[in-house]
Structure formats: structure tokens, C-alpha cells
Design an enzyme around this catalytic site. Structure first.
Site, short mmCIF file in Angstrom:
data_model
loop_
_atom_site.label_atom_id
_atom_site.label_comp_id
_atom_site.label_asym_id
_atom_site.label_seq_id
_atom_site.Cartn_x
_atom_site.Cartn_y
_atom_site.Cartn_z
N GLU A 322 72.44 -23.69 103.10
CA GLU A 322 73.10 -24.89 103.29
C GLU A 322 74.09 -25.11 102.21
O GLU A 322 75.22 -25.83 102.35
CB GLU A 322 72.16 -25.88 103.67
CG GLU A 322 72.63 -27.04 103.98
CD GLU A 322 72.77 -28.09 102.86
OE1 GLU A 322 73.20 -29.08 103.07
OE2 GLU A 322 72.60 -27.87 101.61
N GLU A 323 73.47 -24.81 100.90
CA GLU A 323 74.11 -25.21 99.82
C GLU A 323 75.82 -24.61 99.58
O GLU A 323 76.20 -24.74 99.01
CB GLU A 323 73.66 -24.98 98.50
CG GLU A 323 72.11 -25.97 98.40
CD GLU A 323 72.37 -27.35 98.08
OE1 GLU A 323 73.57 -27.50 98.09
OE2 GLU A 323 71.15 -27.97 98.08
N HIS A 451 70.95 -31.58 92.14
CA HIS A 451 71.62 -30.13 91.82
C HIS A 451 71.56 -30.09 90.36
O HIS A 451 72.47 -29.27 89.46
CB HIS A 451 73.36 -30.37 92.30
CG HIS A 451 73.46 -30.01 93.69
ND1 HIS A 451 74.70 -29.93 94.16
CD2 HIS A 451 72.61 -29.95 94.87
CE1 HIS A 451 74.40 -29.69 95.31
NE2 HIS A 451 73.40 -29.60 95.93
#
Length: 513
Positions: A322-323, A451
């Protein structure tokens, strides 16, 4: 090192595949009301009562331990993610789900350098984040005049935004918003720019992706809004020359989604829920998105333990990459035939559901908030209404958030599948009104460790975690037996009717715009 860990993960996965595929039987013997609505209410109540953040926390502890043993993160295509996927797979297999891996290849990047500095007139260093899949500069970077693109809401999205000959040989300074990062840097490249820096249109750092390995045209990085606005102000006084160095390595790797479904239930009416399992390389990703993954796993295991066979098939997914740009969910949806898509009655997504300074955001399925993207596919309004109604019934506040396409619901929305879900915010800044409603600290990010290396076990808001696990549990219990709510008209849920009139979330997850 990597190969040996891969062999260990493969062994764990093989053991999980050998697990029995019948749901564990520990039935609830209380008498259940007749009819789909009665069955749904009973199962929803059971799952809410038996699913908790306290129980799900053990999965967060496991994700943390797996990251600690694998270079401090659980990024797609690395031992940390492979071990996380094997952990989820093993538990689901032993619980009796039909569970498997969906493999797909992707290009994994690793940032080697991300530097930006003003060379003249007043030298200084500026924090910059390399966009995933950005082309690389030469070692040492490029030095060029900075050229700001006039801000207009869709800054830098179209060729007309770049005055002829004004951007040749420059590094373009572009405000976020209106189109994808890939479109902005491509337009800047077409205008002759040799690099691009995109600054945020909300508070917080800007970490994003160009969406794919072939999308990059020029080296591209992200800046905070404050740094971008300062550079714009400096340019108003005269020429600013900057040096930009962005270098990334690229390597093709294979990673896996984990997909599990109940053996029973009508496959023609499949209820689907998902969360991404991968982290960024900067930290263990306990909130982002260990929280959504753990919450989903908690409810899936409680459903198995209930011993109840749902009328509708329930399918859970833990997405990878996803990232890197929603690659796991995109790979899944792309492989569905038209008939298979038609069998998915709904998709609910849970991403960052335990932000320590968070707010309760619900995806705006009917576009009643009237900003950003339009409504979701038919049925999305009902999903939003049902989540809001459940939260209202428990006295918990909630706020709408836009279908930005920045998390794994995006491919499902594009496929026309009714979609919804929740999150508790990422790098966006909590307002005073939100702090009054939800608690926490105004002027601080919903997740200050977004993050970052500090997204660890100390970065979990247990209250939000518990609330969203209840949301998942209620949705699973309801839709496992009753899809009737999707066919009923949903009242419009304006900001005022939600009771809070609060600003919408700024969620920059798997960001492409």
C-alpha cells in the site's frame, strides 16, 4: 541473510496452509432471533462484546517484535512483511478460514539520498522527502534556479500553468492539490524543468509516491507547507538557486496479500473488509497500519470462535505494498473477473485506526460534505450511514472524510463496488474544535509519528483503537447476515447532522496527490 529469512517464512506459511479449514466451534448458545435482521443484530452484538483493543494489542506486540527482528520495519518485499503475513496467515488457518497468499511483483525502492539546499542568496538546508519512484539525480545532485508555479487550486497540473520558456532548466516549486504528484512532475518536465519539489497544502511533512516505476520523469521530492511558502516568499524578492539530490535504488521483488474467507456463506453475496499490512521503511508501522491489521484480525478470530455460519460469505484481506501506491489492492481488483466483482457486495477499509492524537473519521460515501471527490459507488452512502448510526448509538463523535483514493478502498471505488471505512488521521493537524470534541492537543498532528521510527507500541491511542474495532465488529456481524441496509435510502449525513461540523481529515496515505 534475506534468503535465509525467506526460507523461514516459507516454512511458517507451509505449516499454516496445512491447518484445518473448518471454523473453530465455540458457539454462543443464547437463543438467536429469527430472520436476517435478527441474526445480524445478534451476531453484531456478540462480536462487539467479545472484540477489544486490549485483546488486539497482542497482535501489535507481534508486529513490533517482527519489525525489531527485521531491520526495524515491515515494508513490502522484506523479511519483516513476509513474517507479518505468515503470522496473520497462520492464525487464520488455525481458526478455520480458507486462507491463501496472493503473490504479485512490484518494484521496491530504497532512498539513498534526499537533500535540498538553498545555494543563493542565503544558503540553508531544507528537509525534503524523496517521492517513491522518483528518478534519481547524479550523485551530488543538480543545481538550478527555483521557479514557482502560480497557485490556483490545481497548481502545476496542466501545461497552461507553465509560462513558455519560464521553466526550462529550473527546479519547479509546486503546491500540492488538484491532481496526482505524477501529473505535476510530468507537466513540469514537459515545460523543461530538470527537477520538482512539491510542497504540502496542509500541515506536516509530505511523503508520497509517483504511483509506479514508469511514472517518473524528473527527480521529485516533497516539502512541508511552511518551507514551500517560505521559498515562494523568497522568490518574490528575486532569484533563488537551489541544489537538489534525490537518489533511489530499485529492485523487483515479490510480495503477498493475505486473503481469508469463511467456508460458509453465500459467495454470491460476499462481504469484504481490508487493511494494509505493510509499513514504510522508516519504522515498524504499529499504527500505520498495524492498527487496522490487528483490528481486522481480532474480529476475524472472534467471528471464527463464535461458531456461527454467516448467511453471506465474509472475506478479509491484508494488503501489501500500500505504501508503494496501493499496489496490493490494485493487483487484487485487477485480477477479478466481471462476475467476481459483481459478487462483492461491499468493501470496508480500515487504515490507521489508533492515532494517538486522532479524531474519528468516516469515509463520506454520499459526498454530503460537498468537498473533494464525489460520492462513492451506489451503496457507499448506506455504508457511511450505518457506521455513523452505530457510533451515534454508542455516543461517540465522528467526522466525514473524503474519498481521496489514498488508501486501499481506491481500487474498489474505481471498480464500482460500494465502499466505506474509517481512520483516525495521519499527518494532518488537529484543530481546536476537534480537540474540544475528541480530546488531545490542537496544533499537533493526529499521528505525530506518521511514517517515522517512533510509530511503535508507544504510538497507539487505545480509545480510538477500541472504538474502531467495535466499528469493524458491528459491520462484520451486520453484513454477514443482512445486506438489506444497502438497498434502503440513506439519510444525507451533513457535517451538522454528524453533530460536529468539524474540518475534514487530511490523510496522506499511500499518497499519489
Amino acid at each position: 541473510m534475506y534468503a535465509s529469512r525467506r526460507r523461514a517464512v516459507t516454512a511458517v506459511a507451509a505449516a499454516a496452509l496445512a491447518a484445518p479449514l473448518l471454523l473453530a466451534a465455540s458457539p454462543d448458545h443464547r437463543q438467536t432471533p429469527h430472520g436476517p435482521a435478527g441474526e445480524a443484530a445478534a451476531l453484531a452484538r456478540h462480536l462487539v462484546e467479545n472484540s477489544s483493543a486490549r485483546s488486539a494489542y497482542r497482535h501489535l506486540e507481534r508486529f513490533q517484535a517482527l519489525a525489531d527482528s527485521a531491520d526495524g520495519h515491515r515494508a513490502a518485499g522484506t523479511p519483516g512483511h513476509d513474517a507479518s503475513a505468515a503470522y496473520v496467515h497462520g492464525l487464520l488457518g488455525r481458526a478455520g478460514y480458507r486462507v491463501g497468499y496472493q503473490a504479485f511483483d512490484f518494484i521496491r525502492t530504497e532512498t539513498l539520498a534526499e537533500k535540498l539546499s538553498v545555494v543563493s542568496p542565503a544558503p540553508r538546508d531544507i528537509a525534503v522527502r524523496a517521492m517513491t519512484y522518483s528518478p534519481s539525480t547524479e550523485e551530488g545532485g543538480i543545481t538550478a534556479p527555483l521557479a514557482a508555479v502560480p497557485a490556483d487550486g490545481t497548481t502545476g497540473c496542466e501545461a497552461a500553468d507553465y509560462a513558455p520558456a519560464s521553466y526550462t532548466g529550473t527546479i519547479a516549486l509546486i503546491e500540492r492539490g488538484g491532481c496526482s504528484f505524477a501529473e505535476k512532475q510530468a507537466a513540469a518536465a514537459a515545460a523543461g524543468a530538470t527537477g520538482a519539489v512539491i510542497y504540502n497544502n496542509t500541515e506536516g511533512a509530505l511523503a508520497g509516491t509517483l504511483g509506479g516505476a514508469d511514472a517518473g520523469r524528473i527527480p521529485t521530492g516533497g516539502l512541508t507547507r511552511a518551507e514551500g511558502q517560505k521559498l515562494v516568499a523568497d522568490l518574490a524578492k528575486g532569484e533563488v538557486k537551489v541544489s537538489l539530490e534525490i537518489r533511489q535504488s530499485r529492485e523487483e521483488r515479490t510480495t503477498h496479500n493475505v486473503v481469508a474467507e469463511t467456508p460458509g456463506g453465500s459467495a454470491a453475496h460476499t462481504v469484504m473488509l481490508g487493511a494494509h499490512l505493510d509499513s514504510v521503511t522508516d519504522g515498524p508501522g504499529v499504527n500505520d497500519n498495524g492498527s487496522g491489521s490487528a483490528g481486522l484480525l481480532e474480529v476475524a478470530l472472534r467471528l471464527a470462535e463464535s461458531g456461527r455460519t454467516p448467511a453471506n460469505k465474509v472475506r478479509f484481506a491484508w494488503w501489501s505494498a500500500e505504501e508503494n501506491g496501493l499496489l496490493g489492492s490494485e493487483a487484487y481488483v485487477a485480477k477479478l473477473s466481471e462476475a467476481q466483482r459483481g459478487r462483492i457486495a461491499l468493501y470496508l477499509n480500515f487504515d490507521m485506526i489508533a492515532s494517538p492524537n486522532g479524531a474519528q473519521f468516516v469515509l463520506d460515501g454520499d459526498d454530503s460534505d460537498g468537498t473533494g471527490a464525489g460520492p462513492g459507488p451506489e451503496g457507499s452512502a448506506q455504508l457511511e450511514h450505518d457506521i455513523n448510526a452505530f457510533l451515534d448509538s454508542t455516543g461517540r463523535p465522528h467526522t466525514g472524510t473524503d474519498f481521496t483514493g489514498r488508501s486501499d478502498y481506491g481500487p474498489f471505488v474505481e471498480a464500482g463496488i460500494p465502499s466505506g471505512g474509517t481512520d483516525t488521521g495521519a499527518e494532518g493537524i488537529k484543530t481546536a474544535a476537534q480537540a474540544e470534541t475528541y480530546g488531545g492537543t490542537a496544533g499537533v498532528a493526529y499521528d505525530p509519528c506518521y511514517h517515522a521510527a517512533c510509530d511503535d507500541l508507544g504510538n497507539i491511542g487505545m480509545g480510538h483503537f477500541d472504538t474502531n474495532i467495535d466499528v469493524i465488529a458491528h459491520a462484520v456481524g451486520t453484513y454477514a447476515h443482512d445486506l438489506g441496509p444497502l438497498a434502503r435510502p440513506a439519510p444525507s449525513a451533513t457535517g451538522e447532522s454528524r453533530g460536529h461540523g468539524l474540518p475534514r481529515a487530511g490523510h496522506a496515505h499511500g499518497v499519489t496527490e
